[in-house]
Design a protein around this motif. Structure first.
Motif: not given
Length: 264
Positions: A196-201, A205-210
């Motif tokens: 789940s995305v809520n466990i990503v530090p 999380k900024g890398t998910l935008d790419a």
């Protein structure tokens, strides 16, 4: 462009027949036939669920179901499998069909279309199995699932754009065919499918935008698991990216189509 579309229409029978024959030939000597297209991804889900559900299952907010993690995982893999299969097959479609391209006269763009049609057929079978599993696990279908039609279109457009570019380049530089599977494995783990995305530090999380697959997979989770509409702004952005990649892919294809036959 209009000539390409006319060629596709004129050879529509060839395209549809090729999709049908490919599906039949893949399972001609198999007792379970097309069921293997369902068994493989569901086995993948079962493995991840058995290993990771106890770790991550309690960290999925907003899902009132004891099989929450399995539902979340299945929804993400439904999106990813279609994306990865189209890219993987477009990557080698011109090389695999090199003899056909030399011997027959037909619009070469039909080959990626056959790949897309075959992958969509596989995805449809998997979706039917997913709906049955969701019902068994007590997660009833809902009206939000109608969003899967444009979401599937977004997945296909993005995958075709990437796959067409890579497929053309792979004809002339075969190292691409070796590198892309590695990149796809890394890409899979950088997409919130098995976690789940809520466990990503926060610092990651900024890398998910790419990651263009992040909004799509999130939309699949919203529609199939959380029963809410997707973020239309994010999906619209993905369509723009996919359109640009498809234009680039078609440009490369038109420029290199003659040279590809010589290289093959």
């Amino acid at each position: 462009m209009f000539g390409m579309l006319r060629g596709i229409w004129d050879y529509r029978g060839f395209i549809l027949t090729s999709i049908k024959n490919e599906f039949i030939s893949r399972f001609a000597r198999s007792k379970l036939g097309g069921l293997w297209m369902i068994i493989h991804p569901l086995a993948q889900v079962a493995i991840y669920a058995l290993i990771l559900s106890n770790v991550l299952g309690a960290r999925l907010p907003g899902i009132e179901n004891k099989y929450a993690y399995a539902l979340y995982l299945i929804a993400g893999i439904l999106a990813w499998n279609l994306f990865a299969e189209i890219i993987g097959r477009c990557l080698t479609v011109f090389i695999d069909q090199g003899n056909l391209m030399k011997k027959m006269r037909f619009p070469r763009i039909a080959l990626p279309l056959i790949v897309v049609g075959s992958c969509l057929l596989n995805n449809l079978l998997l979706f039917a199995a997913v709906m049955i599993i969701f019902a068994v696990l007590g997660h009833a279908p809902n009206v939000q699932m109608l969003w899967l039609l444009p979401l599937t279109l977004a997945v296909v457009a993005l995958a075709v754009g990437i796959g067409l570019v890579l497929g053309v380049l792979n004809v002339f530089l075969r190292d691409i065919g070796q590198v892309v599977p590695i990149i796809m494995q890394v890409w899979f783990w950088f997409t919130p499918i098995v976690y789940s995305v809520n466990i990503v530090p926060d610092y990651l999380k900024g890398t998910l935008d790419a990651n263009p697959m992040y909004p799509i997979v999130s939309a699949y989770h919203n529609v199939l698991v959380y029963k809410v509409a997707p973020n239309l702004a994010e999906i619209g952005g993905i369509f723009v990216v996919a359109l640009c990649l498809m234009v680039l892919g078609l440009f490369l294809f038109r420029r290199a189509s003659a040279e590809m036959v010589d290289s093959l």
